[in-house]
Enzyme design. Structure first.
Site, mmCIF file in Angstrom:
data_model
loop_
_atom_site.group_PDB
_atom_site.id
_atom_site.type_symbol
_atom_site.label_atom_id
_atom_site.label_comp_id
_atom_site.label_asym_id
_atom_site.label_seq_id
_atom_site.Cartn_x
_atom_site.Cartn_y
_atom_site.Cartn_z
ATOM 1 N N GLN A 103 0.827 -1.205 0.000
ATOM 2 C CA GLN A 103 0.000 0.000 0.000
ATOM 3 C C GLN A 103 0.862 1.256 0.000
ATOM 4 O OE1 GLN A 103 -2.831 -0.417 3.203
ATOM 5 N NE2 GLN A 103 -3.737 -2.245 2.326
ATOM 6 N N ASP A 104 1.526 1.536 1.112
ATOM 7 C CA ASP A 104 2.474 2.639 1.157
ATOM 8 C C ASP A 104 3.591 2.269 2.127
ATOM 9 O OD1 ASP A 104 0.875 2.820 3.388
ATOM 10 O OD2 ASP A 104 0.364 4.928 3.146
ATOM 11 N N PRO A 105 4.668 3.047 2.178
ATOM 12 C CA PRO A 105 5.821 2.650 2.993
ATOM 13 C C PRO A 105 5.480 2.579 4.482
ATOM 14 C CG PRO A 105 6.434 4.350 1.406
ATOM 15 C CD PRO A 105 4.937 4.268 1.395
ATOM 16 N N ALA B 192 -0.602 6.510 5.259
ATOM 17 C CA ALA B 192 -1.466 6.916 4.142
ATOM 18 C C ALA B 192 -1.461 8.423 3.892
ATOM 19 C CB ALA B 192 -2.902 6.422 4.349
#
Length: 227
Positions: free
Chosen positions: A67-69, A138
């Site tokens: 999804q994201d880091p 996010a």
């Protein structure tokens, strides 16, 4: 992320694949520099933001989407799910990935959470969003990274080479329409996060299934073994 030509930041095959979004990449660079100028940090470090695209485009046989880091300082390294070798304890999602890796393949648990060997062997470890504010999950969604990473996925799907896409969780599953092509097989399961791993991630055998599919399509299997 420095203001340099894309061809100096990523592998040449990826530079060509991302040419349609070169202006968007430059815009994201400006966004990140503006964040720093405003006193806001981002993760991973600037030199690692595009790291997933520094391994050869033509060698990719497997895509694993994140999804994201990781928003925890010191964790994000520019490859989805991966962390630096000295990170302890492991993020819980990665620990669950390793539990499934051991159950699926029979290998011992890896000594650290560095997934660089997978990236070197043709596994694209790609987050949909490539940066995040520290401690703020996010926070960079909807800023423009999705256009770039979806371009990357479309470029992979447009090749003739066999590929397996491993999509963990609902967010990753939304990419399935981009991967519905003859040369790509999609493996879906719940996300390895503690909230969902017991709902179908454990026991999904993504690693052995990937190799069975690749061999069946006439491609070489991935060496999943980690130190």
């Amino acid at each position: 992320m420095t203001a340099r030509p894309l061809s100096e930041l990523v592998e040449q095959g990826w530079a060509a694949a991302l040419e349609p979004v070169v202006d968007q990449v430059a815009e994201m660079g400006r966004f990140l520099r503006a964040e720093i100028a405003a006193g806001r940090r981002y993760l991973p470090a600037g030199h690692s933001v595009l790291r997933a695209f520094t391994y050869p485009f033509d060698n990719v046989r497997v895509l694993i989407v994140g999804q994201d880091p990781y928003p925890t300082p010191g964790h994000a390294v520019g490859l989805s799910f991966s962390v630096a070798p000295d990170v302890r304890p492991l993020p819980r999602s990665l620990a669950n990935v390793f539990d499934e890796y051991t159950a699926d393949l029979g290998y011992p648990l890896p000594v650290c959470g560095d997934l660089t060997p997978w990236a070197q062997r043709g596994v694209l470890l790609l987050n949909r969003v490539l940066t995040v504010r520290p401690s703020n999950p996010a926070s960079h969604r909807g800023k423009g990274w999705e256009v770039i990473t979806e371009c990357a996925i479309r470029a992979l799907a447009a090749r003739s080479e066999p590929m397996v896409a491993i999509l963990w969780g609902r967010d990753a599953a939304t990419l399935k329409p981009l991967l519905t092509v003859d040369n790509c097989v999609v493996i879906e399961s719940p996300h390895p996060s503690p909230l969902s791993a017991s709902r179908g991630f454990f026991g999904s055998r993504p690693f052995s299934r990937t190799n069975e599919i690749l061999v069946g399509m006439g491609a070489g299997p991935i060496n999943w073994r980690l130190p």
